[in-house]
Design an enzyme around this catalytic site. Structure first.
Site, PDB file in Angstrom:
ATOM      1  N   PRO A 196       1.125  -1.046   0.376  1.00 41.22           N
ATOM      2  CA  PRO A 196       0.268   0.142   0.066  1.00 41.22           C
ATOM      3  C   PRO A 196       1.027   1.510  -0.213  1.00 41.22           C
ATOM      4  O   PRO A 196       0.222   2.516  -0.627  1.00 41.22           O
ATOM      5  CB  PRO A 196      -0.732  -0.287   1.306  1.00 41.22           C
ATOM      6  CG  PRO A 196      -0.860  -1.329   1.560  1.00 41.22           C
ATOM      7  CD  PRO A 196       0.567  -2.352   1.103  1.00 41.22           C
ATOM      8  N   GLU A 205       3.310  -8.291   8.311  1.00 41.62           N
ATOM      9  CA  GLU A 205       3.342  -6.978   8.031  1.00 41.62           C
ATOM     10  C   GLU A 205       3.693  -6.258   7.292  1.00 41.62           C
ATOM     11  O   GLU A 205       4.027  -5.456   7.440  1.00 41.62           O
ATOM     12  CB  GLU A 205       3.550  -6.213  10.003  1.00 41.62           C
ATOM     13  CG  GLU A 205       2.348  -6.345  10.816  1.00 41.62           C
ATOM     14  CD  GLU A 205       2.575  -5.643  12.066  1.00 41.62           C
ATOM     15  OE1 GLU A 205       3.500  -4.036  12.003  1.00 41.62           O
ATOM     16  OE2 GLU A 205       2.518  -5.961  13.092  1.00 41.62           O
ATOM     17  N   ARG A 257      -2.646  -8.419 -20.881  1.00 44.55           N
ATOM     18  CA  ARG A 257      -3.695  -8.521 -21.796  1.00 44.55           C
ATOM     19  C   ARG A 257      -2.911  -7.692 -22.655  1.00 44.55           C
ATOM     20  O   ARG A 257      -3.211  -7.830 -23.800  1.00 44.55           O
ATOM     21  CB  ARG A 257      -4.609  -7.722 -21.136  1.00 44.55           C
ATOM     22  CG  ARG A 257      -5.183  -7.709 -19.825  1.00 44.55           C
ATOM     23  CD  ARG A 257      -6.420  -7.240 -19.023  1.00 44.55           C
ATOM     24  NE  ARG A 257      -7.815  -6.526 -20.181  1.00 44.55           N
ATOM     25  CZ  ARG A 257      -8.603  -7.697 -20.688  1.00 44.55           C
ATOM     26  NH1 ARG A 257      -8.359  -8.653 -20.349  1.00 44.55           N
ATOM     27  NH2 ARG A 257      -9.032  -7.243 -22.183  1.00 44.55           N
ATOM     28  N   ASP A 316     -10.202  -1.700 -24.735  1.00 45.98           N
ATOM     29  CA  ASP A 316      -9.747  -1.612 -23.350  1.00 45.98           C
ATOM     30  C   ASP A 316     -10.195  -0.430 -22.817  1.00 45.98           C
ATOM     31  O   ASP A 316     -10.418   0.715 -23.555  1.00 45.98           O
ATOM     32  CB  ASP A 316      -8.881  -1.601 -22.752  1.00 45.98           C
ATOM     33  CG  ASP A 316      -8.842  -3.570 -22.242  1.00 45.98           C
ATOM     34  OD1 ASP A 316      -9.532  -4.524 -22.985  1.00 45.98           O
ATOM     35  OD2 ASP A 316      -7.871  -4.043 -22.143  1.00 45.98           O
TER      36      ASP A 316
HETATM   37  C1  9WO Z   1      -0.342  -5.948   8.704  1.00 49.63           C
HETATM   38  C2  9WO Z   1      -1.128  -5.176   9.779  1.00 49.63           C
HETATM   39  C3  9WO Z   1      -1.807  -6.160  11.566  1.00 49.63           C
HETATM   40  C4  9WO Z   1      -1.442  -5.797  11.912  1.00 49.63           C
HETATM   41  C5  9WO Z   1      -1.615  -4.151  12.222  1.00 49.63           C
HETATM   42  C6  9WO Z   1      -0.270  -3.406  11.288  1.00 49.63           C
HETATM   43  C7  9WO Z   1      -0.917  -3.791   9.925  1.00 49.63           C
HETATM   44  N1  9WO Z   1      -0.395  -3.979   8.785  1.00 49.63           N
HETATM   45  C8  9WO Z   1      -0.237  -5.087   8.079  1.00 49.63           C
HETATM   46  C9  9WO Z   1      -0.243  -4.904   6.031  1.00 49.63           C
HETATM   47  O1  9WO Z   1       0.197  -3.399   6.000  1.00 49.63           O
HETATM   48  N2  9WO Z   1       0.589  -5.758   6.042  1.00 49.63           N
HETATM   49  C10 9WO Z   1       1.041  -5.810   4.860  1.00 49.63           C
HETATM   50  C11 9WO Z   1      -0.341  -7.276   3.598  1.00 49.63           C
HETATM   51  C12 9WO Z   1       2.483  -5.940   4.225  1.00 49.63           C
HETATM   52  C13 9WO Z   1       2.511  -6.320   2.891  1.00 49.63           C
HETATM   53  C14 9WO Z   1       1.903  -6.991   2.213  1.00 49.63           C
HETATM   54  N3  9WO Z   1       0.950  -6.582   2.389  1.00 49.63           N
HETATM   55  C15 9WO Z   1      -0.515  -6.074   1.674  1.00 49.63           C
HETATM   56  C16 9WO Z   1      -0.008  -5.677   0.367  1.00 49.63           C
HETATM   57  N4  9WO Z   1      -1.437  -5.338   2.060  1.00 49.63           N
HETATM   58  N5  9WO Z   1      -2.228  -5.163   1.170  1.00 49.63           N
HETATM   59  C17 9WO Z   1      -1.327  -5.303  -0.145  1.00 49.63           C
HETATM   60  C18 9WO Z   1      -1.515  -4.497  -1.332  1.00 49.63           C
HETATM   61  C19 9WO Z   1      -0.550  -4.102  -2.491  1.00 49.63           C
HETATM   62  C20 9WO Z   1      -0.659  -3.490  -3.399  1.00 49.63           C
HETATM   63  N6  9WO Z   1      -1.719  -2.536  -3.500  1.00 49.63           N
HETATM   64  C21 9WO Z   1      -2.632  -2.512  -2.937  1.00 49.63           C
HETATM   65  C22 9WO Z   1      -2.689  -3.050  -1.211  1.00 49.63           C
END
Ligand code: 9WO
Length: 246
Positions: free
Chosen positions: A88, A115, A153, A168
Site C-alpha cells: 500500500p 506486516e 492483456r 479496453d
Molecule cells: C498488517 C498488519 C497487522 C497488524 C497491524 C498493522 C498491519 N499492517 C499490515 C500490513 O500492512 N500488511 C501488509 C500486507 C504487508 C505487505 C503485504 N501486505 C499487503 C499488500 N497488504 N496490502 C497490500 C497491497 C499491495 C498492493 N496494493 C494494495 C495493497
C-alpha cells in the site's frame, strides 16, 4: 515476457494463469510465470518464514534469510528484471505504468505477508514499490495477480482481435461506454434506438459521447488530464445538455 513471483502462497498465485486470456497467453508462450517460495530456502526443521519485529508490538515480518536467498536465486535466472514489491506504500498503478512494464523488461513481483518485509530489503533489493489501490489486503498475492493479468492483456497477440487492447477501457484515457445485449427490453428498459439501426458512424458517435459523459460524471479527474479535440468537446457538450434536460 517473463514474470517471476516470490510468494509464500504459490498455489494461490498460480490460479491467475489457469483461466481465460492469461491462460491462453501462457499456452501460446507469450507469457511465462515462474513461482518461487521463500519457504523452500529455509534451513531449520520448522521451515520458519516469519520473524519478530524489532521494537516489539503485535504481528510478524517475513524472515530475512530465506527471503534474501530466494531473491538471489530468482535474480540468477532473471538478472535484468525489474523487482517490484507490492504494498500500500507503493506508487499507484495506472494503465500507463502497466503498458510501460510490458515494453521495458521482465518482472519479479515480491509478495509480502504478515506486516511486510524488513525496510533494508526494500532499500537494497527492490527497484519499485507498486500499489493497486488505497486499501490493505492480507498480502501481496492478490495485487501480484492483478498485475500479471493487466500486463498479460497488453502483450501483442494475447488478445484475439475480437477484444483487442485498443478497445479496453483506458486505452483512450476514458471510461468505457455502456453496452447492451438481448433482450431488447428488460423490465421496461429499452436498448438505445441508435444501436438498433445499423448506422455504424452514428453508433460510434454515440459510444464516444457516452464514454466522454460517463468519464465526466464518474471521473472528472481523468478528463482534466486529457486534451479533448474539438469533436470530443462537442460530444461532451451535447451529453451535458442532454443530461440537464433529462
Ligand atoms: C498488517 C498488519 C497487522 C497488524 C497491524 C498493522 C498491519 N499492517 C499490515 C500490513 O500492512 N500488511 C501488509 C500486507 C504487508 C505487505 C503485504 N501486505 C499487503 C499488500 N497488504 N496490502 C497490500 C497491497 C499491495 C498492493 N496494493 C494494495 C495493497
Amino acid at each position: 515476457m517473463r514474470i517471476d513471483v516470490i510468494t509464500l502462497f504459490p498455489e494461490l498465485v498460480r490460479a491467475v494463469i489457469e483461466y481465460g486470456v492469461v491462460s491462453r497467453a501462457a499456452e501460446k508462450g507469450l507469457m511465462q510465470l515462474n513461482l518461487w517460495n521463500p519457504r523452500d530456502y529455509t534451513k531449520d526443521k520448522h521451515r520458519t518464514v516469519d520473524d519478530r519485529p524489532y521494537g516489539g508490538g503485535p504481528g510478524m515480518l517475513m524472515k530475512v534469510e530465506p527471503l534474501l536467498a530466494c531473491i538471489a536465486d530468482v535474480r540468477l535466472q532473471n538478472p535484468d528484471a525489474l523487482l517490484v514489491y507490492l504494498s500500500p506504500q507503493g506508487k499507484l498503478l495506472k494503465q500507463n505504468l502497466i503498458n510501460q512494464a510490458v515494453l521495458s523488461q521482465n518482472l519479479i513481483l515480491l509478495c509480502g505477508r504478515y506486516e511486510g518485509i524488513d525496510e533494508r530489503i526494500i532499500q537494497q533489493e527492490v527497484d519499485e514499490e507498486w500499489s493497486i489501490g488505497d486499501y490493505v489486503i492480507s498480502g501481496g498475492e492478490l495485487a501480484a495477480m492483478v498485475c500479471v493479468d493487466a500486463i498479460t492483456r497488453q502483450i501483442p497477440g494475447a488478445l484475439g482481435h475480437e477484444d483487442s487492447a485498443e478497445l479496453d477501457s483506458f486505452s483512450a484515457g476514458l471510461l468505457d461506454c455502456p453496452h447492451y445485449t438481448r433482450p431488447e427490453t428488460i423490465n421496461g428498459l429499452k436498448v438505445p434506438e441508435v444501436l438498433l439501426n445499423g448506422n455504424h458512424k452514428l453508433i460510434q458517435n454515440w459510444r464516444d459521447k457516452q464514454a466522454l459523459g460517463k468519464t465526466w460524471k464518474q471521473r472528472p479527474d481523468l478528463l482534466q488530464q486529457m486534451e479533448l479535440d474539438d469533436r470530443q468537446k462537442g460530444l461532451l457538450k451535447e451529453f451535458i445538455a442532454e443530461s440537464e434536460k433529462a
